[in-house]
Write an enzyme that holds these catalytic residues in place. Structure first.
Site, mmCIF file in Angstrom:
data_model
loop_
_atom_site.group_PDB
_atom_site.id
_atom_site.type_symbol
_atom_site.label_atom_id
_atom_site.label_comp_id
_atom_site.label_asym_id
_atom_site.label_seq_id
_atom_site.Cartn_x
_atom_site.Cartn_y
_atom_site.Cartn_z
ATOM 1 N N THR A 46 55.083 79.692 1.770
ATOM 2 C CA THR A 46 53.629 79.655 1.553
ATOM 3 C C THR A 46 52.876 79.999 2.833
ATOM 4 O O THR A 46 51.833 80.659 2.788
ATOM 5 C CB THR A 46 53.215 78.260 1.041
ATOM 6 O OG1 THR A 46 53.950 77.950 -0.142
ATOM 7 C CG2 THR A 46 51.731 78.209 0.738
ATOM 8 N N GLU A 69 51.312 76.847 -7.984
ATOM 9 C CA GLU A 69 51.762 75.463 -7.776
ATOM 10 C C GLU A 69 50.676 74.613 -7.118
ATOM 11 O O GLU A 69 50.105 73.738 -7.726
ATOM 12 C CB GLU A 69 53.027 75.460 -6.913
ATOM 13 C CG GLU A 69 54.270 75.901 -7.675
ATOM 14 C CD GLU A 69 55.534 75.789 -6.848
ATOM 15 O OE1 GLU A 69 56.618 75.714 -7.425
ATOM 16 O OE2 GLU A 69 55.424 75.794 -5.606
ATOM 17 N N HIS A 223 65.062 99.203 8.195
ATOM 18 C CA HIS A 223 64.663 97.900 8.736
ATOM 19 C C HIS A 223 65.786 97.366 9.607
ATOM 20 O O HIS A 223 66.907 97.882 9.594
ATOM 21 C CB HIS A 223 64.379 96.917 7.597
ATOM 22 C CG HIS A 223 65.582 96.641 6.722
ATOM 23 N ND1 HIS A 223 66.482 95.643 6.986
ATOM 24 C CD2 HIS A 223 66.030 97.264 5.608
ATOM 25 C CE1 HIS A 223 67.432 95.649 6.063
ATOM 26 N NE2 HIS A 223 67.186 96.627 5.211
ATOM 27 N N THR A 286 74.201 67.191 43.092
ATOM 28 C CA THR A 286 74.772 68.090 44.103
ATOM 29 C C THR A 286 73.700 68.863 44.879
ATOM 30 O O THR A 286 74.005 69.481 45.899
ATOM 31 C CB THR A 286 75.739 69.107 43.464
ATOM 32 O OG1 THR A 286 75.127 69.672 42.307
ATOM 33 C CG2 THR A 286 77.052 68.465 43.092
ATOM 34 N N GLU A 312 63.797 67.796 33.032
ATOM 35 C CA GLU A 312 64.518 66.550 33.264
ATOM 36 C C GLU A 312 63.691 65.536 34.029
ATOM 37 O O GLU A 312 63.962 64.343 33.963
ATOM 38 C CB GLU A 312 65.820 66.844 34.031
ATOM 39 C CG GLU A 312 66.865 67.563 33.184
ATOM 40 C CD GLU A 312 68.183 67.719 33.904
ATOM 41 O OE1 GLU A 312 68.150 67.919 35.129
ATOM 42 O OE2 GLU A 312 69.232 67.662 33.239
#
Length: 514
Positions: A46, A69, A223, A286, A312
């Site tokens: 939709t 619908e 395509h 490290t 992070e």
């Protein structure tokens, strides 16, 4: 005669304006034809049908939405989040609804043959009244549920497609399917009647959803083949990521940029190339974030704009860590030379991360970009989705002809190969490995330039230390083997001499061409 024949053979396409789709469709939807959009519940059929009309209106092409619908009221409300003001377009006579949705309390009553004639008459009236060039029908399954068998479905669908073809209008028809990789459509006949079939998928893999689009059938025209990822962006709609659009056409430069460390620049033969991708791999702690910090500082000192994506650590954590190494990120940001973007990996899907990162790069126009760390993004996507993300991001950065430094966290403290490395190592220009080296009850750090494409580089594994002024690269480890493999072992000098003599070809030096 030949000219007329060529015109008849040529299938004109209508650019949809949906980001990425026109590339997959090699120009857009076949003009004046009907295209079936098939997908399971929640696959964004939709949204695509609405966006097809919205993008048309932006290009001066009016549209008709036939709903079987949802009510027009629900569609107006649901699509408002994408910035599509359907109410206003209706007032401006650019968008029209043909409401064939069931009314509350209404039960379907089937007596005799279902007649599509009145519905087609309403659709034709709306198309002519509003001079529509686009039409979306959502969804066919609602009317097919009234029909007795698949033969009737096929016949009526053929009638709809023929009627739309006579009106020379470009149409979207949505239909449900019950499985992501099963039958193309619920009734098994829709795809045989439509000229073109596009499949939307919303696959659940490893507890993560991945949306893809595939053009299955494009009668008489070319395509792109295969599945392509897409995402739904608030305020924008569907955005398709056409990975096959990536081409190796970017220019290559011999200009070097500093890593932020004079010694590391020497190890790399004079610094990184300006438009290269650098991967820094190592266990947690490290010094990967420190290398990112020095990479940013090196750029700012050379009056380059720097962009840091952090997945992070928060902005405050990055500021605090940088201050600990004598770097003031906050001042750099205020001066406009640095932009820090912190996002939690789980805040959105990987496709959305990629699109937002591209938008930020295009808006800020940095000279160098750092991502700390790629490994944090692994957990929010499937393996295939993560690989596509890596390819999409690195290719985009290369196309911008800017330097990109990514960090990757190894799965164990002593080394090993991460998933990130396996996906990105072949497309990076430089790889820096950071390793812990356990020696006589003491944990030291080692650094080596594993790969430096197109340049001589130092191949020693050098010890480095970290203090309040940053990273200090020292001398090579001697008489130690197995550092990169994560199993360092001390070797006696006599054994080193014996092994060296086996490979002695009369030359000396410790550089190699990456």
């Amino acid at each position: 005669m030949n000219k007329i024949k060529k015109q008849e053979d040529f299938i004109e396409k209508l650019p949809t304006g949906i980001p990425g789709f026109d590339f997959l469709a090699d120009g857009g939807l076949p003009k004046g034809r009907a295209t079936l959009i098939s997908g399971t519940a929640g696959s964004a059929k939709t949204v695509f049908a609405s966006q097809f009309l919205a993008e048309g209106i932006k290009r001066g092409q009016n549209g008709v939405f036939v709903t079987f619908e949802e009510s027009p009221k629900a569609i107006r409300k649901n699509m408002r989040g994408f910035g599509w003001d359907i109410d206003r377009w209706e007032e401006e006579r650019k968008w029209a609804f043909v409401d064939a949705s069931p009314q509350p309390g209404e039960k379907p009553i089937v007596t005799g043959d279902y007649d599509l004639g009145p519905l087609l008459a309403r659709i034709e009236y709306a198309i002519r009244k509003y001079s529509a060039q686009r039409i979306s029908m959502d969804s066919l399954g609602a009317i097919f549920s009234h029909l007795a068998d698949s033969a009737q479905v096929r016949s009526d669908l053929f009638s709809i497609a023929s009627a739309l073809r006579e009106l020379e209008i470009t149409a979207i028809m949505t239909a449900e399917r019950t499985e992501e990789y099963g039958e193309i459509s619920r009734y098994g006949v829709e795809e045989f009647v439509a000229d073109n079939v596009v499949i939307f998928r919303n696959v659940l893999s490893d507890e993560k959803r991945r949306r893809t689009i595939e053009i299955l059938k494009y009668r008489g025209t070319d395509h792109q083949k295969g599945e392509f990822p897409f995402t739904i962006v608030p305020g924008q709609g569907i955005v398709i990521i056409p990975l096959s659009a990536l081409e190796l056409e970017q220019r290559s430069s011999n200009i070097r940029i500093t890593s932020g460390s004079d010694e590391l620049d020497r190890m790399c033969g004079g610094g990184f190339f300006r438009d290269s991708i650098i991967l820094v791999s190592g266990a947690t702690g490290t010094g990967k974030t420190l290398m990112v910090t020095e990479f940013m500082v090196g750029g700012v000192k050379n009056n380059e704009r720097c962009l840091l994506f952090a997945f992070e650590e928060s902005r405050e954590q990055l500021y605090r860590n940088a201050i600990g190494w004598g770097v003031d990120f906050e001042k750099m940001e205020k001066d406009g030379m640095l932009k820090v973007v912190c996002r939690y990996p789980e805040s959105t899907g990987l496709e959305n991360h990629l699109i937002k990162m591209k938008e930020t790069i295009e808006a800020f126009r940095p000279n160098r970009v750092a991502v700390d760390s790629l490994s944090a993004l692994e957990r929010v996507s499937s393996m295939k989705g993560f690989r596509e993300f890596i390819i999409g991001l690195t290719s985009f950065i290369k196309q911008q002809e800017i330097g990109g430094l990514f960090t990757s966290t190894t799965p164990s403290l002593m080394g090993g190969t991460s998933i990130t490395e396996s996906h990105i190592s072949t497309i990076t220009d430089s790889i820096i490995l950071l390793r812990y080296v356990e020696m006589y009850g003491e944990m030291r750090r080692g650094l080596t330039v594993l790969k430096m494409r197109g340049s001589m580089h130092d191949k020693d594994i050098r010890e480095f230390t970290i203090d309040h002024r940053g990273m200090h690269i020292g001398k090579p480890f001697r008489n130690v083997t197995g550092i990169v493999a994560g199993n360092p072992m001390y070797v006696a000098q006599s054994e080193v001499d014996r092994l060296s003599s086996l490979f002695d070809d009369g030359s000396s030096g410790s550089s190699s061409l990456g």
